[in-house]
Design an enzyme around this catalytic site. Structure first.
Site, PDB file in Angstrom:
ATOM      1  N   CYS A   1     -25.053   5.113 -12.503  1.00 40.41           N
ATOM      2  CA  CYS A   1     -23.953   6.068 -12.543  1.00 40.41           C
ATOM      3  C   CYS A   1     -24.466   7.392 -13.109  1.00 40.41           C
ATOM      4  CB  CYS A   1     -22.803   5.540 -13.396  1.00 40.41           C
ATOM      5  SG  CYS A   1     -21.419   6.691 -13.544  1.00 40.41           S
TER       6      CYS A   1
ATOM      7  N   GLU B   1       0.822  -1.211   0.000  1.00 39.96           N
ATOM      8  CA  GLU B   1       0.000   0.000   0.000  1.00 39.96           C
ATOM      9  C   GLU B   1       0.857   1.264   0.000  1.00 39.96           C
ATOM     10  OE1 GLU B   1      -3.317   0.555  -0.314  1.00 39.96           O
ATOM     11  OE2 GLU B   1      -3.406  -1.563  -0.817  1.00 39.96           O
TER      12      GLU B   1
END
Length: 369
Positions: free
Chosen positions: A207, A36
């Site tokens: 969306c 990460e």
């Protein structure tokens, strides 16, 4: 029954998500944390080879914590944003000292570690321990900004707060690790920065950006501003008896903090004055090499390298704690220290110069590449 947002994303992830990334094999918190940090500001395909070498050399948090920072920076060389490596090293030491060598499971404790913010902590805790945390990396910001047709640059505090609210409202009731990876994959594979593949998106039906045909406008770009330019003259001091090059260690903070680089000057006049002070008795010969340019997040640097070959190292001037005489070989430099990408490029220029002339012919000076 109609599927929720998270259910649609998880269903898509089952068939299309990435499940074979090298840090996914055992949900090890240390490996996920390292990945990460590397993935901040860096693409997955770029990270993978660096990650593999890094984990091979630093297989666990104890090894990382007890390693020399120069070794850590050496294995970060080329990834950029070197503060990430310095913070990773500091955080490893804190994890060993304060958390029994285990990545903490509490959000507050994770965020307290150097280099770890809210989203990174959430990603590690969700992916490693399957905890219910929303994340907000670049990919997820893009997905949510389009899904909700949110106006404004996502990096602005007000817009980011709205995105956090949306991210938390969409969390599933289970499968948090899978959902976290799915959201990152959705942004990386379908909801891309340019030319998003809306026809394959599992949440296309609701969306708002797609409904308004604004998917190529959103998210709102960062307000543009002129990037400042900076020019510096750098001295490549080479002892042509053994081809070694002097590299000074930079301060631990700031640009290229803790890395090794060349002596740096505002202009050639200051360089000449420095040479007169330190190398007047070393018969220096100089040659200008091609300019190397490098773009940082907030300015563009133009390095004007001058190769200065000397016939002997000065006595008592260069101390070990200030830098090293860097050995050039046929392939690469030997010492394991951290180098920024532009510094490596300059060293490669010098190495190519050396290869083009017979041994001992340095007095003639190599031609600029």
């Amino acid at each position: 029954m109609k599927k929720t947002f998270s259910q649609q994303v998880l269903y898509w992830f089952e068939d299309h998500g990435r499940k074979d990334l090298p840090w996914q094999c055992d949900r090890d918190a240390y490996k996920i944390w390292v990945s990460e940090i590397m993935l901040q500001q860096t693409r997955v395909d770029t990270v993978i080879p660096y990650y593999k070498k890094f984990i091979q050399h630093f297989p666990d948090v104890n090894t990382l914590a007890t390693s020399d920072i120069d070794d850590v920076l050496h294995h970060w060389t080329g990834l950029g944003y070197y503060a990430r490596a310095r913070n990773l090293h500091k955080a490893a030491q804190q994890i060993c000292a304060l958390h029994e060598s285990k990545f903490p499971k509490e959000t507050e404790q994770a965020i307290a570690l150097p280099g770890i913010g809210r989203s990174t902590a959430a990603a590690v805790l969700a992916l490693s321990y399957n905890q219910p945390h929303a994340i907000l990396d670049g990919n997820v910001k893009r997905v949510l900004a389009r899904y909700f047709a949110l106006e404004g640059w996502p990096g602005a505090r007000e817009i980011e707060q709205q995105l956090w609210q949306h991210a938390e409202s969409l969390l599933p009731s289970e499968s948090f690790a899978e959902y976290t990876q799915a959201m990152m994959d959705l942004g990386a594979k379908l909801c891309t920065r340019s030319n998003p593949n809306c026809s394959a998106c599992p949440v296309q039906e609701n969306c708002m950006a797609l409904e308004q045909q604004r998917q190529n406008e959103l998210p709102t770009p960062k307000p543009s501003k002129k990037i400042p330019q900076r020019d510096v003259v750098v001295a490549i001091i080479q002892d042509y008896q053994d081809d070694s090059i002097w590299l000074g260690k930079r301060p631990p903070t700031g640009i290229w903090g803790g890395l090794y680089s060349f002596p740096e000057f505002e202009d050639s006049a200051k360089l000449d004055a420095w040479l007169s002070q330190h190398y007047e008795n070393s018969s220096p010969r100089s040659r200008t090499l091609p300019v190397i340019s490098h773009t940082f997040s907030h300015f563009k640097l133009h390095m004007h390298p001058k190769l200065i070959q000397i016939n002997k190292k000065p006595n008592g001037v260069m101390e070990d704690d200030l830098g090293v005489w860097y050995k050039l070989t046929d392939q690469k430099v030997g010492q394991k220290i951290g180098l920024a990408a532009p510094v490596k490029k300059v060293l490669e220029q010098v190495l190519n110069c050396n290869k083009e002339q017979p041994h001992g012919a340095h007095g003639a000076m190599c031609e600029a590449q």
